[in-house]
Design a protein around this motif. Structure first.
Motif, PDB file in Angstrom:
ATOM      1  N   LEU A  11       0.839  -1.206   0.000  1.00 37.24           N
ATOM      2  CA  LEU A  11       0.000   0.000   0.000  1.00 37.24           C
ATOM      3  C   LEU A  11       0.872   1.253   0.000  1.00 37.24           C
ATOM      4  O   LEU A  11       0.655   2.176  -0.788  1.00 37.24           O
ATOM      5  CB  LEU A  11      -0.941   0.015   1.203  1.00 37.24           C
ATOM      6  CG  LEU A  11      -1.723   1.309   1.414  1.00 37.24           C
ATOM      7  CD1 LEU A  11      -2.647   1.581   0.231  1.00 37.24           C
ATOM      8  CD2 LEU A  11      -2.507   1.255   2.713  1.00 37.24           C
ATOM      9  N   LYS A  12       1.866   1.288   0.852  1.00 41.34           N
ATOM     10  CA  LYS A  12       2.741   2.459   0.936  1.00 41.34           C
ATOM     11  C   LYS A  12       3.493   2.681  -0.383  1.00 41.34           C
ATOM     12  O   LYS A  12       3.627   3.815  -0.850  1.00 41.34           O
ATOM     13  CB  LYS A  12       3.698   2.316   2.109  1.00 41.34           C
ATOM     14  CG  LYS A  12       2.984   2.540   3.431  1.00 41.34           C
ATOM     15  CD  LYS A  12       3.884   2.289   4.618  1.00 41.34           C
ATOM     16  CE  LYS A  12       3.191   2.488   5.944  1.00 41.34           C
ATOM     17  NZ  LYS A  12       1.899   1.904   6.131  1.00 41.34           N
ATOM     18  N   GLU A  13       3.955   1.607  -0.997  1.00 45.05           N
ATOM     19  CA  GLU A  13       4.651   1.730  -2.286  1.00 45.05           C
ATOM     20  C   GLU A  13       3.703   2.240  -3.368  1.00 45.05           C
ATOM     21  O   GLU A  13       4.086   3.068  -4.195  1.00 45.05           O
ATOM     22  CB  GLU A  13       5.253   0.387  -2.701  1.00 45.05           C
ATOM     23  CG  GLU A  13       6.452  -0.026  -1.889  1.00 45.05           C
ATOM     24  CD  GLU A  13       7.633   0.908  -2.056  1.00 45.05           C
ATOM     25  OE1 GLU A  13       7.883   1.392  -3.192  1.00 45.05           O
ATOM     26  OE2 GLU A  13       8.321   1.176  -1.060  1.00 45.05           O
ATOM     27  N   ALA A  14       2.466   1.756  -3.365  1.00 46.61           N
ATOM     28  CA  ALA A  14       1.478   2.223  -4.347  1.00 46.61           C
ATOM     29  C   ALA A  14       1.173   3.705  -4.149  1.00 46.61           C
ATOM     30  O   ALA A  14       1.048   4.454  -5.124  1.00 46.61           O
ATOM     31  CB  ALA A  14       0.204   1.393  -4.234  1.00 46.61           C
ATOM     32  N   LEU A  15       1.061   4.132  -2.904  1.00 43.05           N
ATOM     33  CA  LEU A  15       0.800   5.543  -2.621  1.00 43.05           C
ATOM     34  C   LEU A  15       1.972   6.416  -3.059  1.00 43.05           C
ATOM     35  O   LEU A  15       1.775   7.483  -3.657  1.00 43.05           O
ATOM     36  CB  LEU A  15       0.516   5.748  -1.134  1.00 43.05           C
ATOM     37  CG  LEU A  15      -0.798   5.163  -0.619  1.00 43.05           C
ATOM     38  CD1 LEU A  15      -0.821   5.172   0.901  1.00 43.05           C
ATOM     39  CD2 LEU A  15      -1.989   5.900  -1.186  1.00 43.05           C
ATOM     40  N   LEU A  16       3.188   5.964  -2.778  1.00 42.96           N
ATOM     41  CA  LEU A  16       4.374   6.716  -3.204  1.00 42.96           C
ATOM     42  C   LEU A  16       4.452   6.797  -4.724  1.00 42.96           C
ATOM     43  O   LEU A  16       4.793   7.848  -5.286  1.00 42.96           O
ATOM     44  CB  LEU A  16       5.642   6.078  -2.633  1.00 42.96           C
ATOM     45  CG  LEU A  16       5.842   6.234  -1.131  1.00 42.96           C
ATOM     46  CD1 LEU A  16       7.001   5.372  -0.656  1.00 42.96           C
ATOM     47  CD2 LEU A  16       6.056   7.688  -0.755  1.00 42.96           C
ATOM     48  N   ASN A  17       4.128   5.697  -5.394  1.00 44.68           N
ATOM     49  CA  ASN A  17       4.127   5.681  -6.848  1.00 44.68           C
ATOM     50  C   ASN A  17       3.085   6.652  -7.393  1.00 44.68           C
ATOM     51  O   ASN A  17       3.350   7.394  -8.344  1.00 44.68           O
ATOM     52  CB  ASN A  17       3.857   4.259  -7.346  1.00 44.68           C
ATOM     53  CG  ASN A  17       4.109   4.125  -8.826  1.00 44.68           C
ATOM     54  OD1 ASN A  17       4.980   4.767  -9.388  1.00 44.68           O
ATOM     55  ND2 ASN A  17       3.329   3.264  -9.468  1.00 44.68           N
ATOM     56  N   TYR A  18       1.912   6.674  -6.789  1.00 45.68           N
ATOM     57  CA  TYR A  18       0.857   7.601  -7.201  1.00 45.68           C
ATOM     58  C   TYR A  18       1.322   9.044  -7.041  1.00 45.68           C
ATOM     59  O   TYR A  18       1.147   9.863  -7.940  1.00 45.68           O
ATOM     60  CB  TYR A  18      -0.403   7.356  -6.374  1.00 45.68           C
ATOM     61  CG  TYR A  18      -1.414   8.469  -6.523  1.00 45.68           C
ATOM     62  CD1 TYR A  18      -2.184   8.593  -7.668  1.00 45.68           C
ATOM     63  CD2 TYR A  18      -1.575   9.428  -5.521  1.00 45.68           C
ATOM     64  CE1 TYR A  18      -3.096   9.625  -7.822  1.00 45.68           C
ATOM     65  CE2 TYR A  18      -2.479  10.466  -5.657  1.00 45.68           C
ATOM     66  CZ  TYR A  18      -3.235  10.557  -6.805  1.00 45.68           C
ATOM     67  OH  TYR A  18      -4.124  11.590  -6.955  1.00 45.68           O
ATOM     68  N   LEU A  19       1.922   9.351  -5.899  1.00 49.94           N
ATOM     69  CA  LEU A  19       2.378  10.723  -5.653  1.00 49.94           C
ATOM     70  C   LEU A  19       3.481  11.130  -6.629  1.00 49.94           C
ATOM     71  O   LEU A  19       3.516  12.265  -7.101  1.00 49.94           O
ATOM     72  CB  LEU A  19       2.847  10.878  -4.205  1.00 49.94           C
ATOM     73  CG  LEU A  19       1.739  10.779  -3.157  1.00 49.94           C
ATOM     74  CD1 LEU A  19       2.340  10.762  -1.755  1.00 49.94           C
ATOM     75  CD2 LEU A  19       0.734  11.914  -3.309  1.00 49.94           C
ATOM     76  N   ALA A  20       4.376  10.198  -6.954  1.00 47.04           N
ATOM     77  CA  ALA A  20       5.441  10.495  -7.912  1.00 47.04           C
ATOM     78  C   ALA A  20       4.857  10.732  -9.296  1.00 47.04           C
ATOM     79  O   ALA A  20       5.273  11.652 -10.007  1.00 47.04           O
ATOM     80  CB  ALA A  20       6.444   9.348  -7.949  1.00 47.04           C
ATOM     81  N   PHE A  21       3.886   9.927  -9.685  1.00 48.46           N
ATOM     82  CA  PHE A  21       3.255  10.077 -10.995  1.00 48.46           C
ATOM     83  C   PHE A  21       2.486  11.384 -11.068  1.00 48.46           C
ATOM     84  O   PHE A  21       2.474  12.046 -12.095  1.00 48.46           O
ATOM     85  CB  PHE A  21       2.323   8.893 -11.259  1.00 48.46           C
ATOM     86  CG  PHE A  21       1.701   8.928 -12.615  1.00 48.46           C
ATOM     87  CD1 PHE A  21       2.429   8.576 -13.735  1.00 48.46           C
ATOM     88  CD2 PHE A  21       0.387   9.320 -12.780  1.00 48.46           C
ATOM     89  CE1 PHE A  21       1.866   8.607 -15.008  1.00 48.46           C
ATOM     90  CE2 PHE A  21      -0.196   9.358 -14.037  1.00 48.46           C
ATOM     91  CZ  PHE A  21       0.547   9.004 -15.155  1.00 48.46           C
ATOM     92  N   LYS A  22       1.863  11.754  -9.962  1.00 44.99           N
ATOM     93  CA  LYS A  22       1.087  12.986  -9.917  1.00 44.99           C
ATOM     94  C   LYS A  22       1.990  14.209 -10.114  1.00 44.99           C
ATOM     95  O   LYS A  22       1.594  15.184 -10.738  1.00 44.99           O
ATOM     96  CB  LYS A  22       0.373  13.062  -8.564  1.00 44.99           C
ATOM     97  CG  LYS A  22      -0.658  14.132  -8.456  1.00 44.99           C
ATOM     98  CD  LYS A  22      -1.361  14.012  -7.122  1.00 44.99           C
ATOM     99  CE  LYS A  22      -2.158  15.250  -6.845  1.00 44.99           C
ATOM    100  NZ  LYS A  22      -2.722  15.260  -5.526  1.00 44.99           N
ATOM    101  N   LYS A  23       3.217  14.136  -9.599  1.00 43.25           N
ATOM    102  CA  LYS A  23       4.162  15.248  -9.735  1.00 43.25           C
ATOM    103  C   LYS A  23       4.705  15.382 -11.150  1.00 43.25           C
ATOM    104  O   LYS A  23       4.892  16.479 -11.640  1.00 43.25           O
ATOM    105  CB  LYS A  23       5.349  15.052  -8.791  1.00 43.25           C
ATOM    106  CG  LYS A  23       5.092  15.456  -7.379  1.00 43.25           C
ATOM    107  CD  LYS A  23       6.373  15.358  -6.580  1.00 43.25           C
ATOM    108  CE  LYS A  23       6.154  15.743  -5.148  1.00 43.25           C
ATOM    109  NZ  LYS A  23       7.376  15.591  -4.363  1.00 43.25           N
TER     110      LYS A  23
END
Length: 71
Positions: free
Chosen positions: A50-62
């Motif tokens: 879950l934490k990795e998916a959230l970090l990936n989402y935030l990186a993609f959003k940036k």
């Protein structure tokens, strides 16, 4: 593993990203009314995923354009 991963999807519904980051293996384990000792690592894996998916989402959003070039 399947139960822990499924529980994470239930626990994250309606949560903000900061709230979702707070979902820990202990919270998952408690929501499942405990796991057998030999399956404790499943809650750890689900929380980490879950934490990795959230970090990936935030990186993609940036910088979504960067994801196309990530190798």
């Amino acid at each position: 593993m399947l139960a822990a991963g499924s529980m994470v999807t239930e626990l994250v519904i309606g949560k903000t990203i900061p709230e979702a980051f707070k979902i820990s293996p202990e919270i998952i384990n408690k929501a499942l009314d405990g796991l057998p000792k030999e399956s404790d690592h499943c809650a750890d894996t689900a929380a980490e995923a879950l934490k990795e998916a959230l970090l990936n989402y935030l990186a993609f959003k940036k910088g979504p354009w960067k994801m196309a070039y990530k190798k």
